[in-house]
Design an enzyme around this catalytic site. Structure first.
Site, mmCIF file in Angstrom:
data_model
loop_
_atom_site.group_PDB
_atom_site.id
_atom_site.type_symbol
_atom_site.label_atom_id
_atom_site.label_comp_id
_atom_site.label_asym_id
_atom_site.label_seq_id
_atom_site.Cartn_x
_atom_site.Cartn_y
_atom_site.Cartn_z
ATOM 1 N N GLU A 90 6.300 1.082 1.120
ATOM 2 C CA GLU A 90 5.446 0.889 2.551
ATOM 3 C C GLU A 90 6.259 1.527 3.099
ATOM 4 O OE1 GLU A 90 2.656 -1.110 2.766
ATOM 5 O OE2 GLU A 90 2.961 -2.729 1.047
ATOM 6 N N TYR B 259 -0.383 -9.023 2.086
ATOM 7 C CA TYR B 259 -1.505 -9.410 2.298
ATOM 8 C C TYR B 259 -2.740 -8.096 2.251
ATOM 9 C CZ TYR B 259 0.408 -5.780 5.592
ATOM 10 O OH TYR B 259 0.839 -5.140 6.185
ATOM 11 N N GLY B 260 -2.261 -6.790 1.374
ATOM 12 C CA GLY B 260 -3.356 -5.401 1.037
ATOM 13 C C GLY B 260 -3.205 -5.549 -0.075
ATOM 14 N N THR B 261 -2.790 -3.981 -0.022
ATOM 15 C CA THR B 261 -2.966 -3.410 -1.626
ATOM 16 C C THR B 261 -2.619 -3.336 -2.511
ATOM 17 O OG1 THR B 261 -1.773 -1.378 -0.837
ATOM 18 C CG2 THR B 261 -3.436 -0.703 0.218
ATOM 19 N N LEU B 262 -1.132 -4.859 -1.820
ATOM 20 C CA LEU B 262 -0.321 -5.462 -3.175
ATOM 21 C C LEU B 262 -0.886 -6.430 -3.864
ATOM 22 C CD1 LEU B 262 3.965 -3.853 -1.578
ATOM 23 C CD2 LEU B 262 2.439 -3.639 -3.885
#
Length: 183
Positions: free
Chosen positions: A87, A12-15
């Site tokens: 992570e 949901y973010g930087t990936l």
């Protein structure tokens, strides 16, 4: 990748594609350790907040926040280990936990299934990286108990990649400093 050995993971973010850490998933896809499945949204609302260094955090408070947009991937055990390392699951940064997500096959960001009941009907079980329980509730309160529906390019502008962070700082130190700072 053998299907019986893969994990379904929601990012949901930087990936996400076009975001700072997606190169890891690109590498995993190239090496056969990941496959893009679909865009998706959480079946239920969860808080998504921005913390120190513009890092996104999903908080394990189902029913609070909003349905969060992201992407679904299958990962091999080797791919999962590499994402776990990024992570910080073994260092108390994030926890990889199960949640229901809805693959989006039409419409932008799943707009066709905005209510939870409709979303739940098409949901699949996946895992996502949630803020570690040791600081998650404080992160939610620090963000005024307001969550986002997605981590945007604007949100990511201030993101500092791990390799670019000051050498004498730690992820958890940055979290503690952020939580102790005034709103």
């Amino acid at each position: 990748m053998e299907a019986d050995r893969t994990a379904l993971v929601f990012v949901y973010g930087t990936l996400k594609r076009g975001f700072p850490n997606h190169s890891l998933l690109d590498d995993l896809i190239r090496d056969g350790d990941a496959t893009f499945v679909a865009a998706g949204r959480t079946a239920s609302p969860f808080p998504l907040v921005i913390g120190p260094l513009s890092i996104p955090f999903l908080i394990r408070l189902p029913g609070s926040g909003r349905r969060v947009s992201g992407e679904i991937y299958t990962l091999s055990p080797r791919g999962l280990a590499r994402v776990d390392d990024l992570e910080g699951t073994h260092r108390g940064h994030y926890e990889r936990l199960a949640l229901a997500v809805v693959p989006v096959t039409s419409g932008r960001d799943g707009a066709e299934a905005d209510n939870e009941e409709a979303a739940a009907a098409g949901a699949v079980e996946a895992e996502a990286y949630f803020a570690h329980r040791s600081y998650a509730d404080d992160m939610w309160r620090r963000n005024g108990e307001r969550g986002l529906g997605s981590y945007s390019e604007e949100d990511a502008r201030g993101f500092v990649r791990p390799k670019d962070r000051l050498p004498d700082t730690t992820f958890l130190g940055e979290v503690r400093r952020f939580l102790a700072s005034p709103n």
